[in-house]
Write a protein that holds these residues in place. Structure first.
Motif, mmCIF file in Angstrom:
data_model
loop_
_atom_site.group_PDB
_atom_site.id
_atom_site.type_symbol
_atom_site.label_atom_id
_atom_site.label_comp_id
_atom_site.label_asym_id
_atom_site.label_seq_id
_atom_site.Cartn_x
_atom_site.Cartn_y
_atom_site.Cartn_z
ATOM 1 N N LEU A 111 -16.354 -26.396 -51.495
ATOM 2 C CA LEU A 111 -16.435 -25.736 -52.803
ATOM 3 C C LEU A 111 -15.422 -24.598 -52.913
ATOM 4 O O LEU A 111 -14.765 -24.439 -53.941
ATOM 5 C CB LEU A 111 -17.842 -25.193 -53.043
ATOM 6 C CG LEU A 111 -18.937 -26.222 -53.280
ATOM 7 C CD1 LEU A 111 -20.292 -25.539 -53.346
ATOM 8 C CD2 LEU A 111 -18.677 -27.005 -54.537
ATOM 9 N N GLN A 112 -15.278 -23.816 -51.876
ATOM 10 C CA GLN A 112 -14.328 -22.710 -51.880
ATOM 11 C C GLN A 112 -12.897 -23.218 -51.997
ATOM 12 O O GLN A 112 -12.077 -22.642 -52.717
ATOM 13 C CB GLN A 112 -14.471 -21.862 -50.620
ATOM 14 C CG GLN A 112 -15.763 -21.099 -50.548
ATOM 15 C CD GLN A 112 -15.954 -20.433 -49.199
ATOM 16 O OE1 GLN A 112 -15.529 -20.958 -48.171
ATOM 17 N NE2 GLN A 112 -16.620 -19.279 -49.211
ATOM 18 N N VAL A 113 -12.588 -24.288 -51.319
ATOM 19 C CA VAL A 113 -11.237 -24.859 -51.369
ATOM 20 C C VAL A 113 -10.944 -25.381 -52.768
ATOM 21 O O VAL A 113 -9.865 -25.143 -53.308
ATOM 22 C CB VAL A 113 -11.083 -25.978 -50.313
ATOM 23 C CG1 VAL A 113 -9.747 -26.672 -50.456
ATOM 24 C CG2 VAL A 113 -11.255 -25.419 -48.910
ATOM 25 N N LEU A 114 -11.909 -26.064 -53.371
ATOM 26 C CA LEU A 114 -11.708 -26.581 -54.729
ATOM 27 C C LEU A 114 -11.449 -25.444 -55.717
ATOM 28 O O LEU A 114 -10.497 -25.496 -56.507
ATOM 29 C CB LEU A 114 -12.919 -27.396 -55.176
ATOM 30 C CG LEU A 114 -13.100 -28.765 -54.536
ATOM 31 C CD1 LEU A 114 -14.433 -29.359 -54.940
ATOM 32 C CD2 LEU A 114 -11.964 -29.695 -54.901
ATOM 33 N N VAL A 115 -12.285 -24.431 -55.684
ATOM 34 C CA VAL A 115 -12.135 -23.306 -56.611
ATOM 35 C C VAL A 115 -10.820 -22.578 -56.371
ATOM 36 O O VAL A 115 -10.144 -22.169 -57.316
ATOM 37 C CB VAL A 115 -13.351 -22.360 -56.517
ATOM 38 C CG1 VAL A 115 -13.119 -21.081 -57.300
ATOM 39 C CG2 VAL A 115 -14.606 -23.060 -57.012
ATOM 40 N N HIS A 116 -10.437 -22.448 -55.129
ATOM 41 C CA HIS A 116 -9.158 -21.807 -54.798
ATOM 42 C C HIS A 116 -7.983 -22.570 -55.419
ATOM 43 O O HIS A 116 -6.982 -21.976 -55.804
ATOM 44 C CB HIS A 116 -8.985 -21.706 -53.280
ATOM 45 C CG HIS A 116 -7.676 -21.108 -52.875
ATOM 46 N ND1 HIS A 116 -7.442 -19.754 -52.979
ATOM 47 C CD2 HIS A 116 -6.542 -21.666 -52.386
ATOM 48 C CE1 HIS A 116 -6.201 -19.509 -52.567
ATOM 49 N NE2 HIS A 116 -5.635 -20.655 -52.195
ATOM 50 N N HIS A 117 -8.115 -23.866 -55.555
ATOM 51 C CA HIS A 117 -7.057 -24.697 -56.134
ATOM 52 C C HIS A 117 -7.287 -24.978 -57.621
ATOM 53 O O HIS A 117 -6.770 -25.959 -58.164
ATOM 54 C CB HIS A 117 -6.942 -26.013 -55.363
ATOM 55 C CG HIS A 117 -6.397 -25.837 -53.985
ATOM 56 N ND1 HIS A 117 -5.074 -25.584 -53.725
ATOM 57 C CD2 HIS A 117 -7.019 -25.839 -52.782
ATOM 58 C CE1 HIS A 117 -4.896 -25.455 -52.429
ATOM 59 N NE2 HIS A 117 -6.070 -25.598 -51.828
ATOM 60 N N SER A 118 -8.066 -24.112 -58.284
ATOM 61 C CA SER A 118 -8.343 -24.188 -59.726
ATOM 62 C C SER A 118 -9.033 -25.488 -60.128
ATOM 63 O O SER A 118 -8.736 -26.070 -61.168
ATOM 64 C CB SER A 118 -7.064 -23.995 -60.543
ATOM 65 O OG SER A 118 -6.499 -22.744 -60.290
ATOM 66 N N LEU A 119 -9.941 -25.927 -59.305
ATOM 67 C CA LEU A 119 -10.738 -27.111 -59.603
ATOM 68 C C LEU A 119 -12.211 -26.726 -59.587
ATOM 69 O O LEU A 119 -12.647 -25.938 -58.751
ATOM 70 C CB LEU A 119 -10.477 -28.220 -58.587
ATOM 71 C CG LEU A 119 -9.059 -28.768 -58.583
ATOM 72 C CD1 LEU A 119 -8.843 -29.659 -57.377
ATOM 73 C CD2 LEU A 119 -8.779 -29.535 -59.864
ATOM 74 N N PHE A 120 -12.971 -27.277 -60.541
ATOM 75 C CA PHE A 120 -14.394 -26.988 -60.624
ATOM 76 C C PHE A 120 -15.163 -28.253 -60.273
ATOM 77 O O PHE A 120 -14.967 -29.296 -60.899
ATOM 78 C CB PHE A 120 -14.759 -26.516 -62.038
ATOM 79 C CG PHE A 120 -16.137 -25.955 -62.137
ATOM 80 C CD1 PHE A 120 -16.397 -24.652 -61.742
ATOM 81 C CD2 PHE A 120 -17.177 -26.736 -62.594
ATOM 82 C CE1 PHE A 120 -17.676 -24.128 -61.824
ATOM 83 C CE2 PHE A 120 -18.464 -26.230 -62.678
ATOM 84 C CZ PHE A 120 -18.705 -24.914 -62.295
ATOM 85 N N PRO A 121 -16.048 -28.185 -59.292
ATOM 86 C CA PRO A 121 -16.788 -29.380 -58.878
ATOM 87 C C PRO A 121 -17.748 -29.843 -59.967
ATOM 88 O O PRO A 121 -18.298 -29.037 -60.708
ATOM 89 C CB PRO A 121 -17.532 -28.928 -57.632
ATOM 90 C CG PRO A 121 -17.606 -27.449 -57.741
ATOM 91 C CD PRO A 121 -16.416 -27.006 -58.515
ATOM 92 N N HIS A 126 -17.691 -35.681 -55.390
ATOM 93 C CA HIS A 126 -16.833 -36.851 -55.540
ATOM 94 C C HIS A 126 -15.718 -36.596 -56.548
ATOM 95 O O HIS A 126 -14.688 -37.254 -56.498
ATOM 96 C CB HIS A 126 -17.640 -38.071 -55.997
ATOM 97 C CG HIS A 126 -18.692 -38.488 -55.029
ATOM 98 N ND1 HIS A 126 -18.397 -39.109 -53.830
ATOM 99 C CD2 HIS A 126 -20.028 -38.349 -55.047
ATOM 100 C CE1 HIS A 126 -19.518 -39.351 -53.172
ATOM 101 N NE2 HIS A 126 -20.520 -38.891 -53.891
ATOM 102 N N MET A 127 -15.948 -35.661 -57.460
ATOM 103 C CA MET A 127 -14.960 -35.370 -58.497
ATOM 104 C C MET A 127 -14.930 -33.875 -58.770
ATOM 105 O O MET A 127 -15.901 -33.164 -58.519
ATOM 106 C CB MET A 127 -15.319 -36.085 -59.811
ATOM 107 C CG MET A 127 -15.159 -37.574 -59.768
ATOM 108 S SD MET A 127 -15.286 -38.342 -61.398
ATOM 109 C CE MET A 127 -16.865 -37.783 -61.988
ATOM 110 N N ALA A 128 -13.803 -33.446 -59.322
ATOM 111 C CA ALA A 128 -13.654 -32.059 -59.762
ATOM 112 C C ALA A 128 -12.806 -32.070 -61.026
ATOM 113 O O ALA A 128 -12.028 -32.995 -61.265
ATOM 114 C CB ALA A 128 -12.992 -31.222 -58.678
#
Length: 61
Positions: free
Chosen positions: A9-19, A26-28
């Motif tokens: 979750l932290q990696v996704l948010v850091h890359h401007s993606l919301f789970p 599975h998607m963001a």
């Protein structure tokens, strides 16, 4: 930022993606897309209000 101490979750948010789900990721969605959707939704609400007002005026005659 991909280290073993970071959770997904932290990696996704850091890359401007919301789970799309808090678990079983599975998607963001891009946060830019979410900002665009919010702006579009605000404009659509204004448009619907104006259409409603125009119809009210038209049928009030």
């Amino acid at each position: 930022m991909t280290c073993k101490c970071s959770i997904l979750l932290q990696v996704l948010v850091h890359h401007s993606l919301f789970p799309t789900a808090p678990s079983q990721l599975h998607m963001a969605v891009s946060t830019d897309l979410l900002v665009f959707y919010q702006a579009l939704f605000k404009c659509l609400c204004d448009a619907i209000y104006m259409l409603t007002a125009a119809l009210k005026t038209h049928y009030a005659r």
